[in-house]
Design an enzyme around this catalytic site. Structure first.
Site, PDB file in Angstrom:
ATOM      1  N   ARG A 310      39.382  17.227   3.976  1.00 14.46           N
ATOM      2  CA  ARG A 310      40.073  18.452   4.381  1.00 14.46           C
ATOM      3  C   ARG A 310      39.627  19.004   5.734  1.00 14.46           C
ATOM      4  O   ARG A 310      40.470  19.429   6.537  1.00 14.46           O
ATOM      5  CB  ARG A 310      39.941  19.527   3.306  1.00 14.46           C
ATOM      6  CG  ARG A 310      40.623  19.166   1.985  1.00 14.46           C
ATOM      7  CD  ARG A 310      40.737  20.343   1.037  1.00 14.46           C
ATOM      8  NE  ARG A 310      41.780  21.257   1.468  1.00 14.46           N
ATOM      9  CZ  ARG A 310      41.578  22.434   2.012  1.00 14.46           C
ATOM     10  NH1 ARG A 310      40.341  22.874   2.223  1.00 14.46           N
ATOM     11  NH2 ARG A 310      42.581  23.203   2.364  1.00 14.46           N
ATOM     12  N   CYS A 340      32.586   5.810  10.913  1.00 12.81           N
ATOM     13  CA  CYS A 340      32.518   5.281  12.281  1.00 12.81           C
ATOM     14  C   CYS A 340      33.451   5.979  13.263  1.00 12.81           C
ATOM     15  O   CYS A 340      33.633   5.501  14.381  1.00 12.81           O
ATOM     16  CB  CYS A 340      32.809   3.781  12.273  1.00 12.81           C
ATOM     17  SG  CYS A 340      34.508   3.390  11.797  1.00 12.81           S
TER      18      CYS A 340
END
Length: 413
Positions: A310, A340
């Site tokens: 979110r 990443c």
């Protein structure tokens, strides 16, 4: 107050840390006491409406145990996929207490919902016509697009004129033509304009449109306002004032029922998800590293947007607290994950001094958190724990490598 809670019925920090030692991190914890409190609050807020129905919008959190919990409270269910319908039936909901409101699904999925015997809302003229040809004796609801821009941000606003959801209220003549041609019966009208709505004018404006549409259709049994009620994410946050909404909406609804003159009672339905479960949830993570750069102090934790999307997807604010060092002096940190790519839970937040190994708690983690999780970067999804009758129960095990490869079919290469 007791081992678990303080005088405000919030969990003691020591108790939360104890749960992380028992179940590990990252960890979702849900408080059934808070869920029940929110359900009762909603029932009481609209006590002036005799035929009130509350359906839990299970897309917020689809853990089977939470569905069972709301079923025991007397709730109905709002489902948006055939899989959610099946989960609801498995949780013990009667088919007629489940309303299936799909969008852009195959007609085969809608036919499967007919086979299950659940209620269905349709939001597409083409699908409505197909349905009338194939299932003329199966009463359905219509999801109306009221052309209202509402919600916390554009990604969760779903009732505006360019939205993919609903049939425009300007297309009512088309609906009437299809009904005449197929003989299909309409049992109700549905609307949902967005999430995190604090301005009750959006609800009232939508209500007037639904009432104006519904008055021309005989034998309806419900008006469904969806939800979108805003909860508190931070101290002194603006929320939806249900008391004020009740005052105006109840009068409007009673006037409609009187004008409609139905021989059967008309139910008013709400379908809250976030309102019922958001504040019940806690997401606990362990601090892996503290990293200083030329301008920022990062607190890197053992989670990422693979577990808690979110803040990154909606730019949503979730309060972050260092429960391992609650009396530490406040410093500024950017709390990030181990994925990443850009993976920021909180930017430049004022938090009690964070050390490697500390436990951070993210609040309002009950809705649209685990349910939107993934295995991105081949990470395991976390455990879920439910606090029920003041005892902790593991309701979802932490994933393992076997879970990641279970459905992989290896070939000889």
């Amino acid at each position: 107050m007791n081992e678990l809670r303080d005088k405000n019925f919030q969990f003691h920090k020591e108790y939360l840390i104890k749960l992380t030692k028992k179940y590990g991190t990252p960890l979702y914890i849900y408080d059934s006491y808070k869920m029940k409190k929110q359900y009762i609050k909603m029932k009481n807020s609209f006590s002036g409406i005799e035929n009130l129905i509350i359906n839990y919008a299970c897309k917020a959190n689809t853990n089977l145990n939470i569905l069972k919990f709301f079923q025991k409270l007397g709730s109905g269910l709002d489902a948006v996929s055939i899989q959610e319908v099946e989960l609801g039936l498995k949780a013990g909901f009667h088919p007629k207490k489940i309303i299936f409101t799909p969008n852009c699904v195959s007609f085969q999925e809608i036919t499967k919902a007919v086979d299950f015997g659940v209620r269905i809302n349709l939001d597409n003229l083409s699908v409505l016509e197909q349905f009338g040809e194939c299932h003329p004796n199966y009463s359905i609801g219509i999801r109306i697009n009221p052309h209202i821009m509402a919600g916390g941000n554009s990604k969760i606003s779903v009732g505006h004129i360019d939205s993919k959801f609903g049939i425009s209220y300007c297309q009512i003549p088309h609906i009437k033509r299809i009904l005449k041609n197929t003989g299909i019966k309409i049992e109700g009208f549905h609307m949902h304009t967005g999430s995190d709505i604090s301005d009750i004018k959006s609800f009232l404006e939508g209500a007037k449109i639904l009432f104006r549409v519904a008055i021309d259709f005989p034998d309806i049994s419900y008006i469904n306002f969806g939800s979108g009620f805003k909860v508190s994410y931070k101290k002194n946050d603006v929320i939806t004032d249900l008391t004020v909404l009740n005052h105006y909406l109840t009068e409007e609804f009673k006037d409609f029922c009187k004008s409609y003159g139905s021989r059967q009672p008309i139910n008013l339905i709400f379908e809250p998800g976030k309102f019922l479960v958001s504040e019940s949830g806690y997401f606990l993570v362990n601090v892996n590293v503290i990293k200083h750069t030329t301008s920022t102090v990062f607190a890197g934790v053992d989670s990422g947007f693979n577990h808690f999307l979110r803040p990154m997807f909606y730019n949503a604010y979730h309060y972050i607290e260092n429960i391992s060092n609650p009396n530490g002096r406040f410093r500024f940190y950017t709390v990030v994950g181990y994925i990443c790519e850009s993976d920021t839970f909180g930017l430049n937040r004022k938090i009690q001094e964070i050390r490697e190994g500390d436990i951070l708690c993210m609040k309002n983690a009950g809705a649209y958190c685990f349910s939107m999780s993934s295995n991105y970067n081949s990470r395991y999804r976390p455990s879920e724990v439910l606090i029920f009758q003041e005892k902790d129960f593991l309701i979802r095990k932490r994933e393992t490598m076997q879970d990641l490869i279970r459905n992989i079919v290896e070939i000889h290469i």
